[in-house]
Design a protein around this motif. Structure first.
Motif, PDB file in Angstrom:
ATOM      1  N   GLU A  83       0.833  -1.213   0.000  1.00 32.03           N
ATOM      2  CA  GLU A  83       0.000   0.000   0.000  1.00 32.03           C
ATOM      3  C   GLU A  83       0.866   1.260   0.000  1.00 32.03           C
ATOM      4  OE1 GLU A  83      -3.010  -0.025   2.995  1.00 32.03           O
ATOM      5  OE2 GLU A  83      -3.614  -2.087   2.554  1.00 32.03           O
ATOM      6  N   LEU A  84       1.953   1.241   0.774  1.00 32.99           N
ATOM      7  CA  LEU A  84       2.843   2.408   0.810  1.00 32.99           C
ATOM      8  C   LEU A  84       3.492   2.643  -0.553  1.00 32.99           C
ATOM      9  CD1 LEU A  84       4.572   1.848   4.267  1.00 32.99           C
ATOM     10  CD2 LEU A  84       3.027   3.730   3.666  1.00 32.99           C
ATOM     11  N   LYS A  85       3.897   1.549  -1.225  1.00 31.28           N
ATOM     12  CA  LYS A  85       4.504   1.693  -2.544  1.00 31.28           C
ATOM     13  C   LYS A  85       3.484   2.190  -3.561  1.00 31.28           C
ATOM     14  CE  LYS A  85       7.477  -1.431  -3.913  1.00 31.28           C
ATOM     15  NZ  LYS A  85       8.096  -2.745  -4.219  1.00 31.28           N
ATOM     16  N   ALA A  86       2.239   1.723  -3.422  1.00 33.74           N
ATOM     17  CA  ALA A  86       1.194   2.170  -4.343  1.00 33.74           C
ATOM     18  C   ALA A  86       0.897   3.656  -4.142  1.00 33.74           C
ATOM     19  CB  ALA A  86      -0.073   1.349  -4.137  1.00 33.74           C
ATOM     20  N   LEU A  87       0.924   4.109  -2.883  1.00 35.58           N
ATOM     21  CA  LEU A  87       0.689   5.528  -2.613  1.00 35.58           C
ATOM     22  C   LEU A  87       1.838   6.378  -3.136  1.00 35.58           C
ATOM     23  CD1 LEU A  87      -0.703   5.273   1.031  1.00 35.58           C
ATOM     24  CD2 LEU A  87      -1.972   6.034  -0.986  1.00 35.58           C
ATOM     25  N   SER A  88       3.063   5.826  -3.067  1.00 32.60           N
ATOM     26  CA  SER A  88       4.222   6.569  -3.543  1.00 32.60           C
ATOM     27  C   SER A  88       4.292   6.624  -5.066  1.00 32.60           C
ATOM     28  CB  SER A  88       5.512   5.942  -3.002  1.00 32.60           C
ATOM     29  OG  SER A  88       5.505   5.932  -1.592  1.00 32.60           O
ATOM     30  N   SER A  89       3.821   5.556  -5.722  1.00 29.96           N
ATOM     31  CA  SER A  89       3.838   5.493  -7.192  1.00 29.96           C
ATOM     32  C   SER A  89       2.467   5.051  -7.690  1.00 29.96           C
ATOM     33  CB  SER A  89       4.912   4.514  -7.663  1.00 29.96           C
ATOM     34  OG  SER A  89       6.173   4.861  -7.160  1.00 29.96           O
ATOM     35  N   PRO A  90       1.463   5.933  -7.626  1.00 31.49           N
ATOM     36  CA  PRO A  90       0.102   5.547  -7.969  1.00 31.49           C
ATOM     37  C   PRO A  90      -0.065   5.133  -9.419  1.00 31.49           C
ATOM     38  CG  PRO A  90       0.287   7.926  -7.723  1.00 31.49           C
ATOM     39  CD  PRO A  90       1.573   7.352  -7.238  1.00 31.49           C
ATOM     40  N   SER A  91       0.885   5.493 -10.285  1.00 30.42           N
ATOM     41  CA  SER A  91       0.732   5.148 -11.699  1.00 30.42           C
ATOM     42  C   SER A  91       1.235   3.733 -11.993  1.00 30.42           C
ATOM     43  CB  SER A  91       1.513   6.138 -12.567  1.00 30.42           C
ATOM     44  OG  SER A  91       2.899   6.095 -12.251  1.00 30.42           O
ATOM     45  N   GLU A  92       1.862   3.064 -11.021  1.00 27.51           N
ATOM     46  CA  GLU A  92       2.410   1.742 -11.241  1.00 27.51           C
ATOM     47  C   GLU A  92       1.859   0.754 -10.222  1.00 27.51           C
ATOM     48  OE1 GLU A  92       6.619   1.813 -11.227  1.00 27.51           O
ATOM     49  OE2 GLU A  92       6.807   3.190 -12.916  1.00 27.51           O
ATOM     50  N   ASP A  93       1.824  -0.499 -10.599  1.00 29.29           N
ATOM     51  CA  ASP A  93       1.444  -1.560  -9.676  1.00 29.29           C
ATOM     52  C   ASP A  93       2.302  -2.770 -10.007  1.00 29.29           C
ATOM     53  OD1 ASP A  93       0.225  -2.861  -7.650  1.00 29.29           O
ATOM     54  OD2 ASP A  93      -1.819  -2.623  -8.411  1.00 29.29           O
ATOM     55  N   LYS A  94       2.519  -3.616  -9.031  1.00 33.88           N
ATOM     56  CA  LYS A  94       3.372  -4.777  -9.237  1.00 33.88           C
ATOM     57  C   LYS A  94       2.785  -5.982  -8.530  1.00 33.88           C
ATOM     58  CE  LYS A  94       8.188  -6.300  -8.889  1.00 33.88           C
ATOM     59  NZ  LYS A  94       9.573  -5.914  -8.513  1.00 33.88           N
ATOM     60  N   ILE A  95       2.862  -7.129  -9.186  1.00 32.46           N
ATOM     61  CA  ILE A  95       2.420  -8.370  -8.565  1.00 32.46           C
ATOM     62  C   ILE A  95       3.550  -9.383  -8.652  1.00 32.46           C
ATOM     63  CG2 ILE A  95      -0.069  -8.123  -8.826  1.00 32.46           C
ATOM     64  CD1 ILE A  95       0.055  -9.560 -11.420  1.00 32.46           C
ATOM     65  N   ASN A  96       3.598 -10.263  -7.652  1.00 33.64           N
ATOM     66  CA  ASN A  96       4.625 -11.296  -7.574  1.00 33.64           C
ATOM     67  C   ASN A  96       3.971 -12.656  -7.788  1.00 33.64           C
ATOM     68  OD1 ASN A  96       6.979  -9.619  -6.748  1.00 33.64           O
ATOM     69  ND2 ASN A  96       5.655  -9.162  -5.020  1.00 33.64           N
ATOM     70  N   VAL A  97       4.403 -13.347  -8.821  1.00 31.00           N
ATOM     71  CA  VAL A  97       3.781 -14.613  -9.218  1.00 31.00           C
ATOM     72  C   VAL A  97       4.805 -15.731  -9.145  1.00 31.00           C
ATOM     73  CG1 VAL A  97       2.601 -15.858 -11.071  1.00 31.00           C
ATOM     74  CG2 VAL A  97       2.177 -13.402 -10.748  1.00 31.00           C
ATOM     75  N   GLY A  98       4.476 -16.795  -8.430  1.00 30.03           N
ATOM     76  CA  GLY A  98       5.290 -18.004  -8.457  1.00 30.03           C
ATOM     77  C   GLY A  98       4.749 -18.937  -9.526  1.00 30.03           C
ATOM     78  N   VAL A  99       5.629 -19.711 -10.137  1.00 34.93           N
ATOM     79  CA  VAL A  99       5.173 -20.616 -11.201  1.00 34.93           C
ATOM     80  C   VAL A  99       5.986 -21.897 -11.156  1.00 34.93           C
ATOM     81  CG1 VAL A  99       6.735 -19.585 -12.916  1.00 34.93           C
ATOM     82  CG2 VAL A  99       4.701 -20.811 -13.689  1.00 34.93           C
ATOM     83  N   PHE A 100       5.293 -23.022 -11.404  1.00 36.93           N
ATOM     84  CA  PHE A 100       5.976 -24.303 -11.523  1.00 36.93           C
ATOM     85  C   PHE A 100       6.519 -24.440 -12.950  1.00 36.93           C
ATOM     86  CE2 PHE A 100       2.641 -25.808  -8.291  1.00 36.93           C
ATOM     87  CZ  PHE A 100       3.407 -25.343  -7.235  1.00 36.93           C
ATOM     88  N   PRO A 101       7.621 -25.165 -13.145  1.00 38.57           N
ATOM     89  CA  PRO A 101       8.259 -25.222 -14.464  1.00 38.57           C
ATOM     90  C   PRO A 101       7.331 -25.602 -15.607  1.00 38.57           C
ATOM     91  CG  PRO A 101       9.696 -26.189 -12.814  1.00 38.57           C
ATOM     92  CD  PRO A 101       8.400 -25.884 -12.118  1.00 38.57           C
ATOM     93  N   ALA A 102       6.406 -26.532 -15.394  1.00 40.21           N
ATOM     94  CA  ALA A 102       5.557 -27.000 -16.488  1.00 40.21           C
ATOM     95  C   ALA A 102       4.592 -25.935 -16.988  1.00 40.21           C
ATOM     96  CB  ALA A 102       4.773 -28.238 -16.053  1.00 40.21           C
ATOM     97  N   SER A 103       4.344 -24.897 -16.209  1.00 38.68           N
ATOM     98  CA  SER A 103       3.406 -23.855 -16.623  1.00 38.68           C
ATOM     99  C   SER A 103       4.101 -22.671 -17.276  1.00 38.68           C
ATOM    100  CB  SER A 103       2.596 -23.365 -15.413  1.00 38.68           C
ATOM    101  OG  SER A 103       1.783 -24.402 -14.904  1.00 38.68           O
ATOM    102  N   VAL A 104       5.430 -22.775 -17.410  1.00 39.73           N
ATOM    103  CA  VAL A 104       6.186 -21.668 -17.994  1.00 39.73           C
ATOM    104  C   VAL A 104       5.975 -21.584 -19.501  1.00 39.73           C
ATOM    105  CG1 VAL A 104       8.531 -20.835 -18.431  1.00 39.73           C
ATOM    106  CG2 VAL A 104       7.921 -21.683 -16.176  1.00 39.73           C
ATOM    107  N   THR A 105       5.699 -22.720 -20.149  1.00 40.96           N
ATOM    108  CA  THR A 105       5.733 -22.757 -21.605  1.00 40.96           C
ATOM    109  C   THR A 105       4.484 -22.233 -22.287  1.00 40.96           C
ATOM    110  OG1 THR A 105       4.961 -25.057 -21.519  1.00 40.96           O
ATOM    111  CG2 THR A 105       7.346 -24.685 -21.632  1.00 40.96           C
ATOM    112  N   ALA A 106       3.318 -22.301 -21.665  1.00 41.22           N
ATOM    113  CA  ALA A 106       2.098 -21.934 -22.390  1.00 41.22           C
ATOM    114  C   ALA A 106       1.172 -21.024 -21.589  1.00 41.22           C
ATOM    115  CB  ALA A 106       1.346 -23.199 -22.812  1.00 41.22           C
ATOM    116  N   LEU A 107       0.650 -21.515 -20.482  1.00 41.82           N
ATOM    117  CA  LEU A 107      -0.404 -20.800 -19.771  1.00 41.82           C
ATOM    118  C   LEU A 107       0.041 -19.424 -19.291  1.00 41.82           C
ATOM    119  CD1 LEU A 107      -3.208 -20.675 -18.503  1.00 41.82           C
ATOM    120  CD2 LEU A 107      -2.307 -21.917 -16.525  1.00 41.82           C
TER     121      LEU A 107
END
Length: 312
Positions: free
Chosen positions: A92-116
């Motif tokens: 929330e603090l980062k969003a207030l400091s940079s309201p024009s940007e947003d960031k999400i952190n996604v974990g992924v298993f190797p088999a899902s890297v190629t298509a989905l």
């Protein structure tokens, strides 16, 4: 002020909360040391300092590893909640400091890297270019603790077996049956009928111990009296496919990994039961999804809808 009051209100630090959660998740000093990039003595010293400061025993050592005491279970439960709150405050603090940007952190298993995931990321960038994504590839053992600690917003990949934990929300996106695959010029390729015994002379590519597919695959093989002794283990789908093309090995794969039109593999005509659950996305429902994270899930749904006809 008691010793516990003094330590919790004055001395306790966020890194000690993360230590507690990591010890509970992994149960071994060596594994915690590896994941936190410090030495085993440093982890042991940090735990001893925490226990000494509180005047409480938080873990007992057993032959299976570290087991939290009732005091430890109590503190670990609250540590998880506090770490989630700290993550939300940081976002929330980062969003207030940079309201024009947003960031999400996604974990992924190797088999899902190629298509989905690539298709979903392309859709996300088309709809909202200002949303940035940090993708971390890994296995369940490393990604799930990060999800619980609030370091990841979600994980994309094969859904884990349900274990009664009501803190994880999930959405299945693709049903991906497992197939036995070989190179097109393999001695077994092209045969319309096979017996399980026909597979015995050949080497295997196996998922590593701890991977979702490993245990159910071993059980089905053992039920047909197949116990591979000549095999390699890897979590890398790229390496697994390359090895199959270069050898007479047999591998078990699912979804997009099994269907690469550029370098196709041959599917053996042996029926497999549903060994593992389909692919999807899951997250910690104790932490509210941000608008960007909800948009990511919507893009995953759309990407999956486009892939389903190819998986039928």
């Amino acid at each position: 002020m008691s010793q516990i009051d003094s330590y919790l209100q004055v001395t306790l630090k966020a890194r000690q909360l993360r230590l507690l959660v990591a010890l509970d998740d992994f149960g071994h000093l060596k594994e915690v040391a590896e994941i936190t990039h410090v030495t085993v003595p440093a982890v042991s010293k940090a735990l001893a300092e925490l226990e000494r400061g509180l005047g409480l025993e938080l873990f007992v050592r057993t032959t299976q590893g570290l087991r939290p005491t009732p005091h430890g279970e109590c503190l670990i439960r609250h540590a998880r909640q506090m770490l989630v709150s700290l993550h939300q405050a940081r976002a929330e603090l980062k969003a207030l400091s940079s309201p024009s940007e947003d960031k999400i952190n996604v974990g992924v298993f190797p088999a899902s890297v190629t298509a989905l995931l690539p298709k979903a990321l392309a859709l996300l960038k088309q709809r909202e270019p200002r949303v940035n994504v940090l993708v971390t590839e890994g296995m369940m053992a490393t990604l799930m603790p990060e999800l619980r600690q609030g370091k990841l917003d979600m994980i994309v990949g094969r859904l884990p077996a349900r274990d009664g934990q009501d803190t994880i929300a999930e959405q299945e996106l693709l049903e991906e049956p497992v197939s036995l695959l070989v190179r097109p010029a393999h001695p077994l390729a092209g045969r319309k009928k096979l017996k399980w015994a026909d597979l015995k002379p050949y080497p295997w590519v196996l998922p590593p111990v701890g991977a979702l597919l490993r245990d159910p695959l071993e059980r089905i093989l053992e039920s047909h009296d197949i116990r591979p002794k000549d095999y390699i283990e890897t979590s890398s789908t790229t390496l697994a496919r390359a090895y199959l093309h270069a050898s007479d090995g047999i591998g078990a794969m699912a979804g997009a990994v099994a269907r690469d039109p550029a370098e196709p593999l041959a599917r053996l005509p042996l029926a497999l039961p549903q060994l593992i659950r389909g692919s999807g996305v899951f997250w910690d429902k104790r932490r509210a999804l941000t608008p960007a994270a909800r948009l990511m899930i919507a893009c995953l749904e759309e990407a999956a809808a486009g892939l389903r006809p190819h998986y039928a």
